[in-house]
Structures are given as C-alpha cells and as structure tokens.
Scaffold this motif. Structure first.
Motif, PDB file in Angstrom:
ATOM      1  N   GLN A 201       8.230 -75.689   7.000  1.00 55.04           N
ATOM      2  CA  GLN A 201       7.072 -74.863   6.667  1.00 55.04           C
ATOM      3  C   GLN A 201       5.816 -75.696   6.464  1.00 55.04           C
ATOM      4  OE1 GLN A 201       8.121 -72.455   3.296  1.00 55.04           O
ATOM      5  NE2 GLN A 201       9.698 -71.340   4.420  1.00 55.04           N
ATOM      6  N   GLY A 202       4.722 -75.178   6.929  1.00 57.72           N
ATOM      7  CA  GLY A 202       3.419 -75.794   6.687  1.00 57.72           C
ATOM      8  C   GLY A 202       2.695 -75.045   5.582  1.00 57.72           C
ATOM      9  N   VAL A 203       1.375 -75.071   5.639  1.00 60.26           N
ATOM     10  CA  VAL A 203       0.565 -74.458   4.584  1.00 60.26           C
ATOM     11  C   VAL A 203       0.858 -72.959   4.441  1.00 60.26           C
ATOM     12  CG1 VAL A 203      -1.828 -73.935   3.924  1.00 60.26           C
ATOM     13  CG2 VAL A 203      -1.244 -76.190   4.810  1.00 60.26           C
ATOM     14  N   CYS A 204       1.164 -72.299   5.545  1.00 59.70           N
ATOM     15  CA  CYS A 204       1.385 -70.839   5.488  1.00 59.70           C
ATOM     16  C   CYS A 204       2.758 -70.471   4.912  1.00 59.70           C
ATOM     17  CB  CYS A 204       1.213 -70.219   6.865  1.00 59.70           C
ATOM     18  SG  CYS A 204       2.412 -70.817   8.071  1.00 59.70           S
ATOM     19  N   LYS A 205       3.578 -71.466   4.667  1.00 59.46           N
ATOM     20  CA  LYS A 205       4.898 -71.245   4.046  1.00 59.46           C
ATOM     21  C   LYS A 205       5.727 -70.213   4.805  1.00 59.46           C
ATOM     22  CE  LYS A 205       3.872 -72.516  -0.744  1.00 59.46           C
ATOM     23  NZ  LYS A 205       2.743 -72.085  -1.502  1.00 59.46           N
ATOM     24  N   THR A 206       5.645 -70.283   6.113  1.00 54.09           N
ATOM     25  CA  THR A 206       6.418 -69.369   6.951  1.00 54.09           C
ATOM     26  C   THR A 206       7.182 -70.201   7.971  1.00 54.09           C
ATOM     27  OG1 THR A 206       4.677 -67.728   6.690  1.00 54.09           O
ATOM     28  CG2 THR A 206       6.264 -67.323   8.437  1.00 54.09           C
ATOM     29  N   GLY A 207       8.490 -69.949   8.083  1.00 55.99           N
ATOM     30  CA  GLY A 207       9.307 -70.682   9.032  1.00 55.99           C
ATOM     31  C   GLY A 207       9.347 -69.992  10.380  1.00 55.99           C
ATOM     32  N   LEU A 208      10.559 -69.779  10.878  1.00 55.02           N
ATOM     33  CA  LEU A 208      10.709 -69.206  12.222  1.00 55.02           C
ATOM     34  C   LEU A 208      10.430 -67.706  12.249  1.00 55.02           C
ATOM     35  CD1 LEU A 208      11.509 -69.555  15.172  1.00 55.02           C
ATOM     36  CD2 LEU A 208      13.906 -69.330  14.487  1.00 55.02           C
ATOM     37  N   ASN A 209      10.847 -67.006  11.212  1.00 48.51           N
ATOM     38  CA  ASN A 209      10.711 -65.544  11.246  1.00 48.51           C
ATOM     39  C   ASN A 209       9.462 -65.067  10.518  1.00 48.51           C
ATOM     40  OD1 ASN A 209      13.132 -65.170  12.637  1.00 48.51           O
ATOM     41  ND2 ASN A 209      14.310 -65.326  10.737  1.00 48.51           N
ATOM     42  N   ALA A 210       8.869 -64.004  11.060  1.00 50.06           N
ATOM     43  CA  ALA A 210       7.704 -63.394  10.404  1.00 50.06           C
ATOM     44  C   ALA A 210       8.158 -62.608   9.184  1.00 50.06           C
ATOM     45  CB  ALA A 210       6.999 -62.454  11.377  1.00 50.06           C
ATOM     46  N   LEU A 211       7.341 -62.652   8.145  1.00 50.42           N
ATOM     47  CA  LEU A 211       7.572 -61.777   6.996  1.00 50.42           C
ATOM     48  C   LEU A 211       6.567 -60.633   7.061  1.00 50.42           C
ATOM     49  CD1 LEU A 211       7.950 -64.908   5.389  1.00 50.42           C
ATOM     50  CD2 LEU A 211       8.761 -63.216   3.799  1.00 50.42           C
TER      51      LEU A 211
ATOM     52  N   SER B 108       5.066 -57.224   4.974  1.00 52.91           N
ATOM     53  CA  SER B 108       5.001 -56.532   3.684  1.00 52.91           C
ATOM     54  C   SER B 108       5.167 -55.027   3.872  1.00 52.91           C
ATOM     55  CB  SER B 108       3.657 -56.834   3.023  1.00 52.91           C
ATOM     56  OG  SER B 108       3.457 -56.000   1.934  1.00 52.91           O
ATOM     57  N   SER B 109       4.426 -54.462   4.829  1.00 48.80           N
ATOM     58  CA  SER B 109       4.527 -53.017   5.079  1.00 48.80           C
ATOM     59  C   SER B 109       3.855 -52.690   6.399  1.00 48.80           C
ATOM     60  CB  SER B 109       3.834 -52.229   3.956  1.00 48.80           C
ATOM     61  OG  SER B 109       2.450 -52.503   3.959  1.00 48.80           O
ATOM     62  N   PHE B 110       4.119 -51.478   6.901  1.00 48.81           N
ATOM     63  CA  PHE B 110       3.353 -50.979   8.054  1.00 48.81           C
ATOM     64  C   PHE B 110       3.143 -49.486   7.877  1.00 48.81           C
ATOM     65  CE2 PHE B 110       7.758 -50.602   9.395  1.00 48.81           C
ATOM     66  CZ  PHE B 110       7.814 -49.370  10.047  1.00 48.81           C
ATOM     67  N   ALA B 111       1.949 -49.022   8.276  1.00 44.87           N
ATOM     68  CA  ALA B 111       1.608 -47.603   8.079  1.00 44.87           C
ATOM     69  C   ALA B 111       0.272 -47.298   8.747  1.00 44.87           C
ATOM     70  CB  ALA B 111       1.501 -47.292   6.578  1.00 44.87           C
TER      71      ALA B 111
ATOM     72  N   PHE C 289       1.244 -58.650   7.523  1.00 46.90           N
ATOM     73  CA  PHE C 289       2.118 -59.820   7.468  1.00 46.90           C
ATOM     74  C   PHE C 289       1.968 -60.510   6.121  1.00 46.90           C
ATOM     75  CE2 PHE C 289       1.577 -59.091  11.990  1.00 46.90           C
ATOM     76  CZ  PHE C 289       2.902 -59.127  12.397  1.00 46.90           C
ATOM     77  N   SER C 290       3.094 -60.927   5.568  1.00 40.25           N
ATOM     78  CA  SER C 290       3.079 -61.632   4.283  1.00 40.25           C
ATOM     79  C   SER C 290       2.654 -63.079   4.505  1.00 40.25           C
ATOM     80  CB  SER C 290       4.466 -61.622   3.656  1.00 40.25           C
ATOM     81  OG  SER C 290       5.000 -60.330   3.681  1.00 40.25           O
ATOM     82  N   SER C 291       2.114 -63.671   3.455  1.00 45.36           N
ATOM     83  CA  SER C 291       1.552 -65.012   3.476  1.00 45.36           C
ATOM     84  C   SER C 291       0.230 -64.996   4.258  1.00 45.36           C
ATOM     85  CB  SER C 291       2.523 -66.041   4.054  1.00 45.36           C
ATOM     86  OG  SER C 291       2.069 -67.331   3.733  1.00 45.36           O
ATOM     87  N   CYS C 292      -0.458 -66.112   4.234  1.00 48.90           N
ATOM     88  CA  CYS C 292      -1.765 -66.197   4.879  1.00 48.90           C
ATOM     89  C   CYS C 292      -2.078 -67.672   5.042  1.00 48.90           C
ATOM     90  CB  CYS C 292      -2.828 -65.522   3.996  1.00 48.90           C
ATOM     91  SG  CYS C 292      -4.480 -65.459   4.743  1.00 48.90           S
TER      92      CYS C 292
ATOM     93  N   GLN D 137      -0.845 -60.250  -3.794  1.00 52.84           N
ATOM     94  CA  GLN D 137       0.627 -60.134  -3.873  1.00 52.84           C
ATOM     95  C   GLN D 137       1.252 -60.416  -2.507  1.00 52.84           C
ATOM     96  OE1 GLN D 137      -1.421 -57.630  -4.855  1.00 52.84           O
ATOM     97  NE2 GLN D 137      -0.811 -56.802  -6.833  1.00 52.84           N
ATOM     98  N   ILE D 138       0.554 -59.984  -1.461  1.00 58.83           N
ATOM     99  CA  ILE D 138       1.068 -60.165  -0.094  1.00 58.83           C
ATOM    100  C   ILE D 138       0.736 -61.562   0.424  1.00 58.83           C
ATOM    101  CG2 ILE D 138       0.929 -59.299   2.275  1.00 58.83           C
ATOM    102  CD1 ILE D 138       0.005 -56.594   1.077  1.00 58.83           C
ATOM    103  N   SER D 139      -0.525 -61.992   0.224  1.00 61.22           N
ATOM    104  CA  SER D 139      -0.964 -63.249   0.840  1.00 61.22           C
ATOM    105  C   SER D 139      -0.503 -64.474   0.054  1.00 61.22           C
ATOM    106  CB  SER D 139      -2.479 -63.251   0.985  1.00 61.22           C
ATOM    107  OG  SER D 139      -3.072 -63.060  -0.281  1.00 61.22           O
ATOM    108  N   HIS D 140      -0.641 -64.446  -1.258  1.00 55.03           N
ATOM    109  CA  HIS D 140      -0.288 -65.625  -2.064  1.00 55.03           C
ATOM    110  C   HIS D 140       1.180 -65.589  -2.495  1.00 55.03           C
ATOM    111  CE1 HIS D 140      -4.441 -67.276  -2.970  1.00 55.03           C
ATOM    112  NE2 HIS D 140      -4.712 -66.117  -2.415  1.00 55.03           N
ATOM    113  N   PHE D 141       1.649 -64.428  -2.908  1.00 56.33           N
ATOM    114  CA  PHE D 141       3.016 -64.341  -3.450  1.00 56.33           C
ATOM    115  C   PHE D 141       4.035 -63.927  -2.391  1.00 56.33           C
ATOM    116  CE2 PHE D 141       0.821 -63.250  -7.730  1.00 56.33           C
ATOM    117  CZ  PHE D 141       0.492 -64.586  -7.905  1.00 56.33           C
ATOM    118  N   ARG D 142       3.561 -63.703  -1.172  1.00 56.31           N
ATOM    119  CA  ARG D 142       4.433 -63.462  -0.008  1.00 56.31           C
ATOM    120  C   ARG D 142       5.399 -62.290  -0.205  1.00 56.31           C
ATOM    121  NH1 ARG D 142       7.519 -67.878   0.365  1.00 56.31           N
ATOM    122  NH2 ARG D 142       7.875 -67.811   2.588  1.00 56.31           N
ATOM    123  N   GLN D 143       4.879 -61.242  -0.831  1.00 53.22           N
ATOM    124  CA  GLN D 143       5.685 -60.030  -1.008  1.00 53.22           C
ATOM    125  C   GLN D 143       6.052 -59.476   0.377  1.00 53.22           C
ATOM    126  OE1 GLN D 143       3.537 -56.229  -1.902  1.00 53.22           O
ATOM    127  NE2 GLN D 143       4.342 -56.610  -3.932  1.00 53.22           N
TER     128      GLN D 143
END
Ligand code: SF4
Length: 299
Positions: free
Chosen positions: A44-54, A56-59, A79-82, A93-99
């Motif tokens: 993981q780099g700065v975005c703290k995301t590995g191979l799979n996308a996280l 949060s919600s879609f609507a 998408f969670s994280s940023c 909650q979504i961007s920093h805490f990766r909900q």
C-alpha cells in the motif's frame, strides 16, 4: 452520442487497457504521489489501498450539478480512502477512516448496471484516482452486459498523467476540483506536495481528452469538463489565480461550479483561519471575478 467506452469495447480494446492499467499497479504511479509500490502484491502507498477497490456506498445522487443530476439523479459510487488528506474533509469517515468494504470487479460492474437500471443519467465515480485499473476492469465487464450511460470521473484533481492516459476514450465527463493555487497552502491543509502544478497539468490533459462540456437537448451532460472550485475563508484557495488559469489556459467556455458550501468539518477547528463558513461577500467576490475573466458557464 454513445459513451466513449462503447467504441473501445466494440473494438475489443478494453481488455488491453485493463492489462495496461494492471501493469501500472505493479509500480503504482496512478496519481500525483507516484508511490511506486507493488499493489498487485497488496503493498500500500499513501492511499492505503491494495489490489482491490473499497466501496463505501452507491446510490442515485440528487445534489450534483444540474447537468449531472438531471431528473433521475447521478449514479454515484463512493470509493473509500482518498489520495488527499484535507483537514476539512466533509466525507472524512469514507476518505480518512476508509469506511466501506472490498468490492470484486463483478460487484463493481453490477453496481454500475443497477444504477443504470434505476434511471441514473451517468456513473459518477467519486474519489477514483487510486482505483483506476479496478474501474476500467469493471467498465469492461459492465459494457459486456449492457452498460451504456456516460462515465463521470469525480476527483480532487491530484491525478497523474499516467493515470489519466489510461482513461483516454473511457471517461466521458471529467469533474476535477481545483482547490489551491499555492503549493504551501495545499501542503498545509491537504497534506499533498506540489498540488497546483500536478492539478493544472491534470486539468489540461482532461480538457484535451474531452473538451468543453456538451449537453443534450434536455440539458443532460454527455461529454466534457466540469471544474469545481471550493471557496475557502480568507481566500486560502487563491481563487483569482485558479480562475485566471481556467480562462487563459483551459477555455473561457469551461463549465464551472464555484462552491459556497465550505464549513469547518473534521479537523478544521484546529486551524483558526479555517474555523468558520465563508461569508456571502467572499463568495460573491469570486463569482464577480469569474465574470471579469469571461467565465460565464457557471452552475
Ligand atoms: S494511487 Fe497514488 S497514493 Fe495510491 S499507491 Fe498509487 S501513487 Fe500512491
């Protein structure tokens, strides 16, 4: 006008693009950070995301710009994280805490189809910069099962040219922020180096790919660029330089959303200069400035 990615799909070129994008994941340079970590090995780099996308919600979302929300809403996928770390983030909650949770490519494609079935005018990818390969793979999958609405790339604007080149011919509508004209201020409040240069190069490339915003006869966006600019207290965003850049180096017919909804969310209270909403006079001043630069397509 069919969405851009349909042509690539019909020419069997989307799979090639997915493979190209996965190569970038091995030494990740998908956004302005260029961390060079191997995300295919789940590093993981700065975005703290590995191979799979996280996700949060879609609507369907009815609060976006009028050409995007239309009558049935914009099909947002959060998408969670940023790749940015704004101290005043309203979605912390979504961007920093990766909900959120990990989505497979098939699940992401299914979300796109569901949003289309619910009548959304577009697929609006929110904070997508760190998951470009996963997005392209999902669009390839969704196109094979009937996706046919435009793709909106809704970004904080800290995008690399390498990442954007992968999206050429896939994204229909670019929706970048232009947040700061000072690198020092960007570093202080969003914890990112060299934002203005990276952001301006990215917006130029986005405009090269899709041009000015094009609407259909009902006023719904089909293709093009929409720039967002959030007015900050005490002119911390450096609005004049941003508006001048848009008018002189992008296009005076750029569709622009000058936003007045700043409030001190998340950690903003730790910064006295950020600890208040903007004043009406501050907002009006930026609107007048836009007009003075000949920018007239304001949301
Ligand atoms: S997407 Fe950006 S922040 Fe994330 S690993 Fe790649 S270069 Fe780093």
């Amino acid at each position: 006008m069919p969405p851009a990615y349909i042509q690539l799909y019909e020419q069997n070129l989307l799979t090639e693009r997915v493979n190209e994008a996965l190569e970038h994941l091995k030494r990740c340079d998908l956004c302005g950070w260029r961390c060079k970590v191997d995300r295919t090995a789940n590093k993981q780099g700065v975005c703290k995301t590995g191979l799979n996308a996280l996700v949060s919600s879609f609507a369907p979302h009815h609060g976006e710009e009028k050409p995007l929300r239309g009558y049935h809403g914009s099909g947002t996928i959060f998408f969670s994280s940023c790749n940015m770390r704004c101290v005043y983030c309203q979605n912390y909650q979504i961007s920093h805490f990766r909900q959120g949770r990990e989505y497979s490519i098939n699940e992401l494609a299914a979300a796109m189809i569901e949003l289309q079935n619910r009548g959304c005018h577009n697929i609006n990818l929110v904070s997508p910069s760190h998951v470009i390969p996963q997005i392209i793979a999902a669009i390839a999958n969704a196109a094979s099962i009937g996706l046919q609405i435009p793709i909106v790339y809704n970004t904080g604007g800290y995008d690399s040219l390498e990442g954007l080149s992968l999206l050429d011919g896939i994204v229909d509508i670019y929706l970048p922020d232009m947040k700061y004209s000072s690198a020092a201020i960007a570093q202080k409040y969003s914890k990112i180096p060299n934002y203005p240069q990276i952001n301006q190069n990215a917006v130029k490339e986005m405009h090269r790919q899709v041009g000015d915003l094009v609407l259909d006869k009902n006023g719904i966006a089909k293709k093009g660029l929409i720039i967002r600019h959030l007015v900050l207290p005490h002119d911390l965003a450096g609005s004049e330089q941003i508006l001048r850049f848009i008018a002189e180096q992008i296009s005076s017919t750029t569709y622009l959303n000058i936003m007045d909804q700043y409030y001190p969310a998340y950690n903003a209270r730790q910064y006295p200069e950020l600890n208040r909403p903007i004043k009406t006079t501050e907002y009006q001043g930026v609107i007048e400035m836009a007009h003075s630069f000949g920018l007239h397509r304001l949301d």
